[in-house]
Scaffold this motif. Structure first.
Motif, short mmCIF file in Angstrom:
data_model
loop_
_atom_site.label_atom_id
_atom_site.label_comp_id
_atom_site.label_asym_id
_atom_site.label_seq_id
_atom_site.Cartn_x
_atom_site.Cartn_y
_atom_site.Cartn_z
N GLY A 73 -15.77 8.35 -7.92
CA GLY A 73 -14.36 8.56 -7.62
C GLY A 73 -13.55 7.28 -7.71
N ASP A 74 -12.24 7.44 -7.96
CA ASP A 74 -11.32 6.30 -8.04
C ASP A 74 -10.01 6.69 -7.37
N PRO A 75 -9.62 5.95 -6.35
CA PRO A 75 -8.35 6.27 -5.66
C PRO A 75 -7.15 6.31 -6.58
N ARG A 76 -7.19 5.55 -7.68
CA ARG A 76 -6.04 5.52 -8.59
C ARG A 76 -5.81 6.86 -9.28
N ASP A 77 -6.89 7.66 -9.41
CA ASP A 77 -6.72 8.98 -10.03
C ASP A 77 -5.86 9.89 -9.16
N LEU A 78 -5.84 9.61 -7.84
CA LEU A 78 -5.04 10.44 -6.93
C LEU A 78 -3.66 9.83 -6.66
N GLY A 79 -3.45 8.61 -7.14
CA GLY A 79 -2.23 7.88 -6.80
C GLY A 79 -1.17 7.85 -7.87
N ARG A 80 -1.20 8.80 -8.78
CA ARG A 80 -0.16 8.84 -9.82
C ARG A 80 1.14 9.46 -9.27
N ASP A 81 2.25 9.05 -9.86
CA ASP A 81 3.58 9.58 -9.49
C ASP A 81 3.87 9.43 -8.00
N LEU A 82 3.68 8.22 -7.50
CA LEU A 82 3.95 7.98 -6.08
C LEU A 82 5.46 7.86 -5.84
N PRO A 83 5.95 8.37 -4.72
CA PRO A 83 7.37 8.18 -4.37
C PRO A 83 7.67 6.70 -4.18
N PRO A 84 8.91 6.27 -4.44
CA PRO A 84 9.27 4.86 -4.26
C PRO A 84 9.04 4.39 -2.82
N GLY A 85 8.58 3.15 -2.69
CA GLY A 85 8.38 2.56 -1.38
C GLY A 85 7.20 3.09 -0.62
N THR A 86 6.24 3.71 -1.30
CA THR A 86 5.08 4.32 -0.63
C THR A 86 3.90 3.36 -0.64
N ALA A 87 3.22 3.25 0.51
CA ALA A 87 1.99 2.48 0.61
C ALA A 87 0.80 3.44 0.59
N VAL A 88 -0.33 2.99 -0.01
CA VAL A 88 -1.50 3.85 -0.17
C VAL A 88 -2.66 3.32 0.66
N VAL A 89 -3.29 4.20 1.45
CA VAL A 89 -4.52 3.90 2.16
C VAL A 89 -5.61 4.81 1.59
N ALA A 90 -6.60 4.20 0.97
CA ALA A 90 -7.69 4.98 0.36
C ALA A 90 -8.80 5.22 1.40
N VAL A 91 -9.50 6.34 1.27
CA VAL A 91 -10.55 6.71 2.20
C VAL A 91 -11.81 7.12 1.41
N GLY A 92 -12.91 6.46 1.72
CA GLY A 92 -14.20 6.82 1.13
C GLY A 92 -15.14 7.33 2.21
N ILE A 93 -15.85 8.48 1.93
CA ILE A 93 -16.76 9.09 2.89
C ILE A 93 -18.13 9.22 2.25
N ASP A 94 -19.12 8.56 2.86
CA ASP A 94 -20.49 8.61 2.37
C ASP A 94 -20.59 8.25 0.90
N GLY A 95 -19.90 7.18 0.49
CA GLY A 95 -20.00 6.66 -0.86
C GLY A 95 -19.18 7.41 -1.89
N VAL A 96 -18.32 8.33 -1.47
CA VAL A 96 -17.50 9.10 -2.41
C VAL A 96 -16.02 8.96 -2.01
N VAL A 97 -15.14 8.72 -2.99
CA VAL A 97 -13.70 8.65 -2.70
C VAL A 97 -13.23 10.04 -2.29
N ALA A 98 -12.82 10.15 -1.03
CA ALA A 98 -12.44 11.48 -0.50
C ALA A 98 -10.95 11.75 -0.62
N GLY A 99 -10.13 10.71 -0.63
CA GLY A 99 -8.69 10.95 -0.73
C GLY A 99 -7.88 9.70 -0.47
N ILE A 100 -6.60 9.85 -0.56
CA ILE A 100 -5.68 8.77 -0.24
C ILE A 100 -4.63 9.30 0.75
#
Length: 632
Positions: free
Chosen positions: A407-434
């Motif tokens: 998994g890659d957090p960037r795959d979930l982080g496309r088309d972000l609203p302006p001024g948005t900060a991203v916190v990525a979360v990995g669970i048991d070695g797998v990217v679970a979400g942002i």
């Protein structure tokens, strides 16, 4: 000396009014008993006593360079004695002394909300001294001291709560009727009243630097102010005096009757200008203060009534000023709430600003957080550890991607609203979400804009030091006319100055960087409930309650107050001029004229006091209206 003079004047006016009333009544009884000589003596005595006091007041005013309208009252009393009409003079004396006393009463009633703040100032505090307690003046308290706050006591200084909980009534500061609950470690402002159990407070600021002391200074400044309308009235005194003397002189010259000139002077005493304007202004300021909007001066209050453009700061003014969760994006088969719960549980071990935002958002959603273990934090990058037996990594996209096998957090982080900060979360070695964080629009921001429009604001400008795209996005949500981002403090000043060329400008802000723009605006408004001290010091208006809806309400109050003041002046002077003409033509003798002027004075003062009773619906404009925010 000034204070002693004011005290003497405050206590002397009731005595003068009482003497004028007693001599008037005594002379009336003597006249009915055919003791005309005694009646004239009593009426003359009452007139002379008030005239002497008035002359002293006039001399003091002239020494200060102030030319007041009281001169006409002095002329009418002096002319009454000179022309052998002591009854008319005594009525004018009662009118003047009673009118001044009525003004003091009206101002006292109008200041009630503001003076209540001054009367609640704590004088002493119970300080811990080893195993004992000692009562000390609050001036000696220093940061780090530990003090005891008992039920029913006013918190004397700003401090940090050492107990598990404290319930504080902040209504005197904010106008909110519901008490606020504080937890251990929370900062408690001075000026609130403890309504719960006894608690200890660690002093964080000296008494002079505390929240309540600053508010008291603002109140004292507000009470000592004088509105431009009052100064205009004083300057107008010369022209009104010349007009009055001309009418009186013409009546005397054309009829050879000095009593007609006296009658003109008697009905010309311009109490509508002397009394109505300050009473209305102070009444309106008091009404605004009761809503948690403290206007520092009468001049600022009058200017507020003319404002047509609002320049608004973004962060902390139109937005919450703190990052919050606005969206959770997850990989297939992963529940968004579970991602937030696990990430917040781990972030309990971090003091990073994004960690605090995650924990707060989880609590707001009623989630029960688990205890984290095996914690390893890379400051500024992320944190990893175990929660409920699962291995977690929370932080920046690169940090989490480097600790996950797929998994890659960037795959979930496309088309972000302006001024948005991203916190990525990995669970048991797998990217679970942002988890997307953003400074959310205040709950009452849209409603406040609508209320401002209803109150007469025609143009809105959003000016912020934040990123331009974030400011433009917020501006689009609010529907402002112009949104400017990435501004330095000096550039904010330029925006305000540019807007002032077209209309009077109100600037609302809360940070130190807003202070120059607040000072440059026609009316600067500081978010005092959450803002920096620098912004409050440079502003003309301080919003003591964290509710934007109170500011449109204050704007409506200012406009209605200004209308009432002008109405009182126009009607009062209009009636006085009509009476002057009638007196000059011989239709209004001096005694009847004096009585009529007294009726006019009472009417205009009562009308000015209407500024205290602004309709509730108008005063609460903007409150309770539906509004939205950035996010789901």
């Amino acid at each position: 000396m000034v204070g002693e003079y004011e005290s003497l004047r405050r206590f002397g006016l009731p005595v003068l009014a009482l003497l004028a009333l007693m001599t008037l009544a005594g002379g009336g009884l003597a006249s009915f008993s055919d003791q005309v000589a005694w009646a004239y003596r009593l009426w003359s005595t009452g007139t002379a006593l008030v005239l002497v006091a008035l002359l002293v007041e006039i001399v003091r005013s002239l020494a200060r360079g102030q030319f007041g309208l009281d001169i006409i009252a002095g002329l009418s009393m002096g002319a009454a004695l000179a022309f052998g009409e002591p009854l008319a003079g005594n009525i004018v004396a009662l009118m003047y002394a009673g009118g001044q006393q009525l003004e003091n009463f009206a101002e006292g009633r109008a200041r009630r909300e503001m003076t209540a703040l001054l009367g609640r100032t704590a004088r002493t505090a119970m300080r811990h001294a080893g195993s004992a307690l000692e009562e000390v003046p609050i001036e000696v308290l220093a940061p780090g001291d530990r003090i005891l706050i008992r039920r029913g006591e006013v918190v004397p200084v700003d401090g940090r709560l050492l107990a598990a909980r404290a319930d504080i009534d902040l209504s005197a500061l904010t106008g909110e009727s519901l008490p606020a609950r504080f937890g251990q470690g929370d900062d408690i402002p001075s000026g609130g009243t403890s309504i719960g159990a006894v608690f200890d407070l660690e002093v964080s600021r000296t008494a002079a630097e505390s929240t309540y002391a600053g508010i008291v200074r603002l109140v004292e400044s507000a009470q000592a102010s004088k509105a431009p309308m009052v100064r205009i009235a004083d300057r107008f005194a010369l022209w009104f005096l010349l007009f009055t003397v001309s009418i009186a002189g013409a009546a005397w010259w054309m009829t050879s009757d000095p009593l007609r000139a006296l009658a003109v002077l008697v009905v010309a005493t311009p109490c509508p200008l002397i009394l109505a304007v300050p009473v209305a202004i102070i009444s309106g300021m008091s009404r605004a203060a009761s809503l948690g909007v403290l206007v520092k001066s009468g001049g600022a209050f009058e200017t507020l009534a003319r404002v047509r453009t609002a320049v608004l700061d973004k962060t902390g003014t139109m937005t919450s000023g703190k990052a919050g969760v606005v969206e959770i994006r997850t990989a297939d088969g992963v529940e968004p709430d579970e991602v937030l719960r696990l990430a917040a549980s781990l972030d309990q071990a971090s003091n990073h600003v994004s960690a605090e935002a995650l924990v707060q958002s989880a609590h707001e959603r009623g989630m029960v957080l688990s205890y984290p273990s095996d914690i390893v934090e890379a400051p500024g990058s992320g944190i990893e550890g175990k929660v409920d037996g699962r291995r977690l990594a929370v932080g920046g996209s690169d940090f989490v991607r480097g600790r996950c096998l797929s998994g890659d957090p960037r795959d979930l982080g496309r088309d972000l609203p302006p001024g948005t900060a991203v916190v990525a979360v990995g669970i048991d070695g797998v990217v679970a979400g942002i988890i997307l964080l953003s400074d959310r629009l205040r709950d009452d921001a849209r409603a406040a804009i609508a209320a401002f429009r209803h109150a007469g604001i025609r143009r809105f400008v959003l000016a912020s030091g934040d990123q331009a795209d974030a400011v433009e996005a917020t501006g689009a949500l609010l529907g402002v006319d112009l949104a400017r981002g990435a501004l330095q403090p000096s550039e904010k000043v330029e925006v305000v100055i540019a807007e002032r060329r077209d209309a009077p400008v109100m600037m609302i802000g809360d940070g130190v960087n807003d202070a120059p723009a607040l000072a440059a605006a026609d009316v600067g408004v500081a978010m005092g409930a959450r803002g920096a001290a620098a912004s409050s010091e440079s502003a003309d208006v301080v919003l003591l309650v964290d509710h934007l809806g109170r500011m449109p309400a204050a704007l409506s109050i200012a406009r209605r107050t200004r209308h009432i003041a002008f109405q009182s002046v126009a009607v009062g002077l209009g009636l006085s001029i009509v009476a002057m003409v009638a007196a000059a033509l011989g239709y209004l003798p001096p005694v009847q004229g004096a009585v009529l002027q007294e009726v006019i004075d009472v009417a205009v003062i009562l009308n000015a006091l209407r500024a205290l009773s602004v309709p509730t619906g108008e005063a609460r404009a903007g409150e309770g209206l539906p509004s939205g925010g950035i996010g789901r």
